[in-house]
Design a protein around this motif. Sequence first.
Motif, PDB file in Angstrom:
ATOM      1  N   ALA A 276      -8.591 -35.439 -13.728  1.00  0.00           N
ATOM      2  CA  ALA A 276      -9.709 -36.310 -14.090  1.00  0.00           C
ATOM      3  C   ALA A 276     -10.801 -36.144 -13.037  1.00  0.00           C
ATOM      4  N   VAL A 277     -11.980 -35.694 -13.451  1.00  0.00           N
ATOM      5  CA  VAL A 277     -13.060 -35.400 -12.496  1.00  0.00           C
ATOM      6  C   VAL A 277     -14.083 -36.533 -12.499  1.00  0.00           C
ATOM      7  N   HIS A 278     -14.555 -36.886 -11.302  1.00  0.00           N
ATOM      8  CA  HIS A 278     -15.633 -37.864 -11.150  1.00  0.00           C
ATOM      9  C   HIS A 278     -16.945 -37.165 -11.502  1.00  0.00           C
ATOM     10  N   HIS A 279     -17.650 -37.738 -12.477  1.00  0.00           N
ATOM     11  CA  HIS A 279     -18.878 -37.116 -12.978  1.00  0.00           C
ATOM     12  C   HIS A 279     -19.890 -36.823 -11.847  1.00  0.00           C
ATOM     13  N   MET A 280     -20.022 -37.759 -10.891  1.00  0.00           N
ATOM     14  CA  MET A 280     -21.003 -37.562  -9.823  1.00  0.00           C
ATOM     15  C   MET A 280     -20.534 -36.508  -8.814  1.00  0.00           C
ATOM     16  N   GLU A 281     -19.222 -36.351  -8.679  1.00  0.00           N
ATOM     17  CA  GLU A 281     -18.735 -35.250  -7.834  1.00  0.00           C
ATOM     18  C   GLU A 281     -19.083 -33.919  -8.500  1.00  0.00           C
ATOM     19  N   GLY A 282     -19.003 -33.904  -9.827  1.00  0.00           N
ATOM     20  CA  GLY A 282     -19.426 -32.709 -10.559  1.00  0.00           C
ATOM     21  C   GLY A 282     -20.879 -32.379 -10.233  1.00  0.00           C
ATOM     22  N   HIS A 283     -21.764 -33.367 -10.364  1.00  0.00           N
ATOM     23  CA  HIS A 283     -23.185 -33.142 -10.041  1.00  0.00           C
ATOM     24  C   HIS A 283     -23.336 -32.643  -8.607  1.00  0.00           C
ATOM     25  N   LEU A 284     -22.643 -33.323  -7.703  1.00  0.00           N
ATOM     26  CA  LEU A 284     -22.786 -33.027  -6.275  1.00  0.00           C
ATOM     27  C   LEU A 284     -22.391 -31.586  -5.937  1.00  0.00           C
ATOM     28  N   LEU A 285     -21.370 -31.078  -6.649  1.00  0.00           N
ATOM     29  CA  LEU A 285     -20.887 -29.726  -6.343  1.00  0.00           C
ATOM     30  C   LEU A 285     -21.611 -28.644  -7.133  1.00  0.00           C
ATOM     31  N   ALA A 286     -22.433 -29.044  -8.116  1.00  0.00           N
ATOM     32  CA  ALA A 286     -23.094 -28.043  -8.977  1.00  0.00           C
ATOM     33  C   ALA A 286     -23.893 -26.993  -8.189  1.00  0.00           C
ATOM     34  N   PRO A 287     -24.573 -27.362  -7.077  1.00  0.00           N
ATOM     35  CA  PRO A 287     -25.313 -26.318  -6.343  1.00  0.00           C
ATOM     36  C   PRO A 287     -24.398 -25.229  -5.784  1.00  0.00           C
ATOM     37  N   LEU A 288     -23.099 -25.533  -5.645  1.00  0.00           N
ATOM     38  CA  LEU A 288     -22.165 -24.531  -5.111  1.00  0.00           C
ATOM     39  C   LEU A 288     -21.824 -23.455  -6.143  1.00  0.00           C
ATOM     40  N   LEU A 289     -22.268 -23.667  -7.376  1.00  0.00           N
ATOM     41  CA  LEU A 289     -22.048 -22.645  -8.412  1.00  0.00           C
ATOM     42  C   LEU A 289     -23.056 -21.500  -8.264  1.00  0.00           C
ATOM     43  N   GLU A 290     -24.100 -21.740  -7.478  1.00  0.00           N
ATOM     44  CA  GLU A 290     -25.172 -20.748  -7.371  1.00  0.00           C
ATOM     45  C   GLU A 290     -24.870 -19.710  -6.291  1.00  0.00           C
ATOM     46  N   ALA A 291     -25.551 -18.550  -6.395  1.00  0.00           N
ATOM     47  CA  ALA A 291     -25.306 -17.448  -5.454  1.00  0.00           C
ATOM     48  C   ALA A 291     -25.659 -17.867  -4.022  1.00  0.00           C
ATOM     49  N   ASP A 292     -26.692 -18.720  -3.859  1.00  0.00           N
ATOM     50  CA  ASP A 292     -27.100 -19.139  -2.508  1.00  0.00           C
ATOM     51  C   ASP A 292     -26.476 -20.491  -2.154  1.00  0.00           C
ATOM     52  N   ALA A 293     -25.183 -20.641  -2.467  1.00  0.00           N
ATOM     53  CA  ALA A 293     -24.479 -21.921  -2.245  1.00  0.00           C
ATOM     54  C   ALA A 293     -24.575 -22.350  -0.779  1.00  0.00           C
ATOM     55  N   PRO A 294     -24.869 -23.634  -0.537  1.00  0.00           N
ATOM     56  CA  PRO A 294     -24.966 -24.105   0.855  1.00  0.00           C
ATOM     57  C   PRO A 294     -23.595 -24.231   1.511  1.00  0.00           C
ATOM     58  N   ASP A 295     -23.575 -24.148   2.849  1.00  0.00           N
ATOM     59  CA  ASP A 295     -22.330 -24.378   3.596  1.00  0.00           C
ATOM     60  C   ASP A 295     -22.205 -25.868   3.904  1.00  0.00           C
ATOM     61  N   PHE A 296     -20.966 -26.325   4.104  1.00  0.00           N
ATOM     62  CA  PHE A 296     -20.742 -27.698   4.547  1.00  0.00           C
ATOM     63  C   PHE A 296     -21.030 -27.772   6.044  1.00  0.00           C
ATOM     64  N   PRO A 297     -21.397 -28.916   6.592  1.00  0.00           N
ATOM     65  CA  PRO A 297     -21.703 -30.164   5.901  1.00  0.00           C
ATOM     66  C   PRO A 297     -23.149 -30.159   5.409  1.00  0.00           C
ATOM     67  N   PHE A 298     -23.438 -31.063   4.452  1.00  0.00           N
ATOM     68  CA  PHE A 298     -24.821 -31.245   4.020  1.00  0.00           C
ATOM     69  C   PHE A 298     -25.009 -32.676   3.515  1.00  0.00           C
ATOM     70  N   VAL A 299     -26.261 -33.018   3.271  1.00  0.00           N
ATOM     71  CA  VAL A 299     -26.566 -34.322   2.675  1.00  0.00           C
ATOM     72  C   VAL A 299     -26.946 -34.057   1.227  1.00  0.00           C
ATOM     73  N   ALA A 300     -26.456 -34.880   0.306  1.00  0.00           N
ATOM     74  CA  ALA A 300     -26.804 -34.702  -1.109  1.00  0.00           C
ATOM     75  C   ALA A 300     -27.610 -35.889  -1.614  1.00  0.00           C
ATOM     76  N   LEU A 301     -28.707 -35.576  -2.283  1.00  0.00           N
ATOM     77  CA  LEU A 301     -29.460 -36.607  -3.006  1.00  0.00           C
ATOM     78  C   LEU A 301     -29.027 -36.500  -4.459  1.00  0.00           C
ATOM     79  N   LEU A 302     -28.307 -37.520  -4.944  1.00  0.00           N
ATOM     80  CA  LEU A 302     -27.836 -37.512  -6.335  1.00  0.00           C
ATOM     81  C   LEU A 302     -28.739 -38.422  -7.147  1.00  0.00           C
ATOM     82  N   VAL A 303     -29.467 -37.836  -8.069  1.00  0.00           N
ATOM     83  CA  VAL A 303     -30.435 -38.612  -8.851  1.00  0.00           C
ATOM     84  C   VAL A 303     -30.224 -38.338 -10.342  1.00  0.00           C
TER      85      VAL A 303
END
Length: 349
Positions: free
Chosen positions: A114-141
């Motif tokens: 069972a996935v938390h919808h906002m965790e899905g949003h938060l991790l979506a940028p990691l699907l991209e080729a220029d995925a950021p490294d941890f740690p970071f701050v996320a603005l979830l809007v």
Amino acid sequence: MQWLKNVRVLGIESSCDETGVAIYDGDLGLMSHALYSQAHIHAEYGGVVPEIASRDHVRILLPLLDECLETADCSKSELDGVAYAAGPGLIGALLVGASVGRSIAASLGVPAVAVHHMEGHLLAPLLEADAPDFPFVALLVSGGHTMLVEVRSIGAYRVLGETRDDAAGEAFDKTAKLLGLGYPGGPVLANAARGGDPHKFKFPRPMTDRPGLEFSFSGLKTHTRKLWREHAQEENAQADIAAGFQQAVVDTLVIKCRRAMQQTRSGHLVIAGGVGANIHLRETLSRTGRKHGWGVSYPRIEFCTDNGAMIAFAGYHRLLAGQHEPEIIHARPRWPMNELSTMETAGES
Ligand code: KG4
Ligand code: ZN
């Protein structure tokens, strides 16, 4: 069960008015994703009608799943696990994805998570080729949430600030409705704003005159209602008010992001959720990041709004960490993000 990195996970999203399905493979990455938006159906009512949303998920989910499997050239038996968005969201809509996801997993004899919808949003940028490294701050809007989160690793989240009332997307939706611009509000208001002068009318930047990382957007809506009542007949008032409103939201978000970056001494900001598709917000935050020396990442536009890829990806990581659900259908319309387990403590939940 011992999980290997090359597992293949089916992801299902049905928390609001978008049905999303995707297949993520540890070796091959995102193999396919399919999305169906119900927005045109709800437009007639000026907002999402929960019962209609649930029924339309029932109608569309299985054909969309077949389409997704076909595009990936993948048979159901090649799936190693199933991830479904279990909340937060509309309970009837969530139950459709949760029941289908859980049943497919049971019939294949593979685990489901069972996935938390906002965790899905938060991790979506990691699907991209220029995925950021941890740690970071996320603005979830998104339409339901506005929050700043400190992300140390997948699952290790600290909510820094949230909205006290309307979410940023909700403010866009309500303001667009007020201005007679239609639904969904975010994209139509952003479009109208392109023809307007953001300085023609004065707008407040809520909660920026005091310290802290909380948000409040309901006052902006009230302010807009008053302006519209007084100036609706004036030439270009609709576009000017839309531009002023958008500028106020963007400025407010940028001020709070700057504070969060300062407070956490973080070097990277990630923007996710439906309002992250707003071009003016993306450009302004990129500029601000360059000026202050922090990196800024976004998912591609189609992965800002709800989609199955983010659920498949988040579920892949949780399954990989050994986390999965017992054979129950798990849906939570309200699910505080700080209740999520980190990967180290992940176990059967
Ligand atoms: O993340 P999302 O698809 O669903 C939720 O989890 O709520 O976000 C939907 C929200 C809606 O309120 C929509 O108006 C807003 O995102 N949105 C936008 C834009 N595209 C979608 N807001 C501002 N500008 C946009 N371009
Ligand atoms: Zn969402």
